[in-house]
Design an enzyme around this catalytic site. Structure first.
Site, PDB file in Angstrom:
ATOM      1  N   HIS A   1      70.473  -1.950  34.504  1.00 27.23           N
ATOM      2  CA  HIS A   1      71.180  -0.711  34.197  1.00 27.23           C
ATOM      3  C   HIS A   1      72.568  -0.990  33.622  1.00 27.23           C
ATOM      4  O   HIS A   1      73.028  -0.286  32.737  1.00 27.23           O
ATOM      5  CB  HIS A   1      71.281   0.130  35.469  1.00 27.23           C
TER       6      HIS A   1
ATOM      7  N   HIS B   1      68.559   9.468  33.867  1.00 28.79           N
ATOM      8  CA  HIS B   1      68.712   9.521  35.318  1.00 28.79           C
ATOM      9  C   HIS B   1      67.329   9.702  35.924  1.00 28.79           C
ATOM     10  O   HIS B   1      67.084  10.616  36.715  1.00 28.79           O
ATOM     11  CB  HIS B   1      69.681  10.633  35.734  1.00 28.79           C
TER      12      HIS B   1
END
Lengths: 753, 236
Positions: free
Chosen positions: A52, A99
């Site tokens: 990420h 997300h």
């Protein structure tokens, strides 16, 4: 320095493994530090070197994107978001971010904080956020199965979460796209896009500049929420993921509104040397990234960080992903300005440290030194992996003889009621899309159009990705995502100026998934090069797998475009009876990967349509030339469901209006020599239907003939609400009122069940 | 006309309202921060949409205690024209300047779309330039816009002709389908008995520019301007 000695069994290498660091990565840490890391440092490495934050599995691929151009003011990867010049001293900053994992375990907060995070990325650049889009994927929502009920719950939770955050903070959500497919069972996708507007001289940087400059923590107090969320997002979802709920942050849009206004006021005061939001990996990421960008070091004291509870450990403070926080470096002597502005907005703040010259990220807790790591190694020296990519096997082309010819009358209803094609008004009416009084074309047309009043500019934006195509052929599917997005912009009268992409894929350690990622990046790169659109940034989300399987590869492409003049803003809706309808492009015949095959035959197979960029570009150029000459009253691209669905949608008026206008259309396709279902529902690319005033038909035909591009005069718009299509000897006709009901009520009906 | 647009920390329709007001001639408009204590120099006060203080409790429940609301109370008592839009309407109800309250939409979902409202009377400073029975196209955008009041309050609103707007069909009929949020009697906007305080859920400031699809909101601001400049005597 604290050590791990308190628990003898827990050696640093075991702890590193528990944090998801591989043994090679741990060895690298040992050699970088020249000693064993402590627990806090392992935590810091694990989040900074997660996919990420570091893009360690994808960065080598991402280098293939075209990122430069004469209008690029801030390039991809330089800062939180790219910045593009829109003329007259104005610029836009925009980016899309996922997300997915948080939304899978806690849909409302997961989606809400996704919106909050992307808004922060934009105002960190010094831009005022002016609109949002979102690209969503869910498992099927039809039926009574437990899974369908779960999917409905995820879907309604995500939509409510997006609305909750965007509506409250006052940034309109003006477009996006939503698809439903079994591959997203248990792993929905939530990609949020935000665009902000700024003057060139307002561009803010996320660099810790100026030795001795004070570092402020501003915004919400740190709590335990979202602990190590970045690392959580870099794993596959399992049944146990629900136990990771603490890794999901909780959003407070009111706090973010205050933070937004306070930061913009602070930036306007000229006292800011560097600014960085605390998103993934929170305080850790923001400190080492600013130091790395500034070529400096930072030293902070965790005792000075505003906290929700005094007993938060150093480890927790470093890894918390509490929302609505920023790191601000101001010029020495400007401390009082920060105090004045943050007290006005009633926000917590703390002077937590200074910029140093030793290139290190040093974190103290009072007198104790807790972390001492060279900042560059964390931010920029994560290991990079070239994963193994499987060899791709092209799917067998569709054998048409195995496809029974369904009755087009029924098929059109089926397609319009399919949740992926049906009206999404149920979704966007939960989003405030009129706040900021700039939404000229609200959700529901090919691209949304927003008027930036102070800059006097019209922006168009869209996001697209047909993941069925990508699952069958990731390279061609990604190319089509760019082509379709560009086509949507052309249909609204806009020329693309920049792209941002969200690469949603499965586990990169699986060769099939890594092939998909690589092929999609190459496809997007080819597309963006062909259209001369710089990629200004984006996001990679890997490990999108539930217990069932990995998701269809979903490389979502969002494009931003500019429309020269108000008169050139075009929508997909027919305007007046008597207007003449044209098809720009071929009638087409490709049925592989089509929604017809899916909705009427339950088949997801064949070779998806091909796209030729030179031809596609010529089509867009021609359409724009007609729009600029004032000859186009409506324009709509043919995508899922083909020509028949495009015609039906153009007959339906803007459903945001209190009184929805419905038209009919009288169409003659002539003698085609292909099956009726193929003619009506194929998804060949590079096709646009547009309408023109009857008295301008001759001029349009002359221009089109001169262009040498294929086109057909299809028929005309009628007042009578009947869509009739003549094909060879047969005539099919539908009541557009009934079609509209099938299309408009499909999702609300499913959601009431 | 000198206009104040109040700015609570969570206001998000403040700039929209300011720009809408400034699109009229002979208007000066400025933002007034919620910590200010006086509104004496203004002829018109607008409470904009948004989420004043986050509104995690009842909407507007905290805003009513802000310093600026004391000044609004004083201005209301002295007859200054006050308009509350969306969250502004909620605050005016919470502050007791308007009767009744606004609760969650009946279907519990936020609604953003264009709606039709019927003007119930021209007999107010806010509707004096609009004929009674006219139907306006105005956008709504709210999650808590269901107007609710006791039977006696509703009766009083009728008796004193305080309902200024009702959700309606294009023909001006008051139907259930026309009602987006379950409001009692399709009420979209009401005024106080002195007729100088008006609250409504739809957003007239978002309907002042042809570019945005409707200019019907202008009629409300034109009425206000006319009243401030010419007094009460020029009603339709």
């Amino acid at each position: 320095m604290s050590s791990l000695s308190s628990s003898p069994q827990l050696t640093p290498s075991i702890l590193a493994e528990q944090h998801g660091l591989s043994s090679e990565e741990y060895q690298k840490i040992l050699s970088l530090l020249g000693r064993e890391p402590n627990r806090e440092e392992i935590g810091v490495f694990s989040v900074m070197w997660s996919e990420h934050c570091s893009y360690k599995n994808s960065r080598l691929e991402l280098k293939k994107f075209p990122t430069t151009g004469s209008k690029v003011l801030v390039k991809a990867g330089e800062e939180n978001a790219g910045v593009i010049d829109i003329g007259d001293g104005w610029a836009v900053a925009f980016k899309i971010e996922s997300h997915n994992h948080p939304s899978a375990v806690e849909p409302f907060q997961g989606a809400a904080t996704g919106v909050g995070g992307i808004i922060r990325d934009i105002f960190t650049m010094g831009a005022r956020p002016v609109f949002l889009l979102n690209s969503l994927r869910f498992g099927p929502i039809s039926g009574d199965s437990l899974r369908a009920r779960d999917n409905r719950q995820l879907f309604s939770g995500v939509v409510a979460g997006i609305g909750h955050y965007g509506n409250s903070i006052g940034v309109p959500t003006i477009g996006g796209e939503v698809y439903f497919d079994p591959s997203y069972n248990g792993n929905p996708l939530v990609n949020a896009f935000c665009l902000g507007v700024l003057k060139h001289e307002q561009i803010a940087r996320g660099a810790a500049k100026g030795i001795g400059n004070p570092i402020f923590y501003v915004g919400a107090e740190t709590g335990r929420d979202g602990l190590a969320g970045a690392a959580f997002a870099s794993r596959e979802l399992t049944e146990e993921s629900k136990a990771d709920r603490p890794a999901v942050q909780v959003g407070d849009p009111f706090r973010e509104k205050l933070l937004l206004e306070a930061c913009l006021e602070l930036l306007a005061s000229g006292c800011v040397a560097g600014i960085q939001d605390m998103g993934a990996a929170g305080l850790t990421c923001s400190t080492c990234e600013t130091a790395s960008r500034g070529g400096t070091g930072v030293e902070i004291d965790l005792d000075l960080v505003p906290k929700r509870s005094a007993d938060l450990t150093s480890y927790e403070l470093l890894l918390s992903e509490s929302q609505e926080r920023m790191l601000v470096i101001v010029h020495q002597g400007e401390e009082a300005t920060v105090q004045r502005i943050f007290e006005k907005w009633e926000l917590p703040y703390g002077l937590i440290g200074r910029v140093t010259d030793d290139g290190k990220m040093k974190v103290k807790r009072g007198k104790d030194l807790v972390v001492d790591i060279p900042a560059r190694t964390l931010a920029d020296e994560a290991p990079l992996y070239q994963r193994e990519a499987a060899t791709w096997k092209a799917p067998a082309p569709l054998d048409l003889t195995t496809v029974a010819e369904c009755d087009p009358i029924i098929v059109l209803h089926q397609l319009l009621a399919h949740p992926s094609i049906a009206s999404k008004q149920w979704i966007w009416r939960q989003y405030d899309h009129t706040v900021q009084t700039g939404t000229v074309v609200p959700p529901g047309s090919d691209a949304a159009v927003f008027y930036v009043r102070e800059a006097n500019k019209f922006l168009a934006a869209t996001s697209d990705c047909n993941a069925i195509y990508c699952s069958l052929d990731p390279h061609e599917g990604a190319k089509i995502a760019v082509a379709e997005a560009a086509r949507n912009l052309a249909c609204s009268g806009a020329v693309p100026i920049g792209a941002t992409d969200n690469l949603n894929f499965g586990n990169p350690h699986k060769p099939e998934s890594f092939y998909e990622l690589r092929a999609a990046v190459e496809g997007i790169s080819e597309g963006c090069r062909a259209f001369d659109i710089p990629v200004t940034g984006g996001n990679v989300s890997l490990y999108n797998e539930s217990q069932l399987a990995s998701i269809d590869p979903t490389p979502t492409v969002a494009l931003v475009g500019l429309i020269e003049k108000r008169e050139q803003i075009t929508t997909q809706f027919f305007k007046e009876p008597g207007d003449v309808i044209f098809l720009l492009g071929e009638l087409g015949s490709e049925l592989g990967g089509s929604h017809y095959l899916l909705a009427s035959h339950g088949r997801k197979e064949g070779l998806p349509p091909r796209v030729d960029f030179e031809y596609e570009k010529a089509i867009h150029k021609q359409l724009l030339s007609l729009i600029r000459a004032g000859l186009v009253r409506s324009a709509h691209d043919c995508s899922e469901g083909g020509l028949a669905v495009a015609l039906a949608e153009a007959c339906f008026g803007d459903s945001n209006k209190a009184e929805v206008k419905l038209f009919g259309a009288c169409i003659d396709l002539g003698k085609k020599g292909i099956r009726d279902d193929v003619a009506l529902f194929n998804e060949s690319q590079s096709r646009i239907i547009f309408s023109t005033k009857a008295q301008q038909v001759e001029q349009v035909e002359q221009e089109l003939q001169a262009s040498g591009l294929p086109f057909t005069r299809l028929g005309s718009v009628t007042k009578e609400t009947i869509l009739s299509i003549q094909l060879d000897e047969k005539e099919y006709s539908w009541s557009t009122e009934i079609l509209h009901q099938s299309w408009f009520k499909a999702i609300p009906h499913l959601m009431q069940a | 006309m000198r206009c104040a647009v109040l700015q609570f920390p969570g206001s998000n329709g403040d700039i929209d309202a300011l720009e809408a007001l400034r699109s009229f001639e002979n208007v000066t408009a400025e933002l007034v921060w919620h910590q200010e204590k006086s509104l004496d120099s203004f002829e018109f006060i607008l409470l904009p949409g948004g989420f004043s203080y986050g509104d995690y409790l009842r909407c507007g429940a905290i805003a009513r205690f802000s310093p600026i609301m004391q000044a609004v109370q004083k201005a209301a008592a002295s007859g200054t024209l006050i308009l509350g839009i969306c969250n502004g309407f909620q605050i005016l109800c919470e502050a007791g300047l308007l009767p009744g309250t606004l609760i969650r939409n009946r279907n519990l979902l936020f609604r953003c779309e264009e709606r039709l409202v019927r003007v119930e009377t021209s007999d107010s400073p806010f509707t004096k330039k609009i004929s009674s029975g006219s139907v306006l196209h105005l956008p709504i955008a709210h999650g808590e816009g269901c107007y609710f009041a006791k039977e006696e309050t509703l009766q009083e609103l009728h008796d004193k002709d305080q309902v200024l707007l009702r959700y309606a069909t294009s023909k001006g009929e008051i139907t259930k389908d026309a009602n987006p949020n379950g409001s009692c009697e399709n009420i979209a906007g009401i005024c106080n008995q002195k007729r100088n305080v008006f609250g409504l859920m739809p957003h007239p400031e978002r309907a002042c520019d042809e570019l945005l699809g409707s200019t019907d909101g202008r009629m409300i601001f034109e009425s206000i301007l006319d009243h401030v400049h010419h007094g009460a005597g020029t009603s339709l």
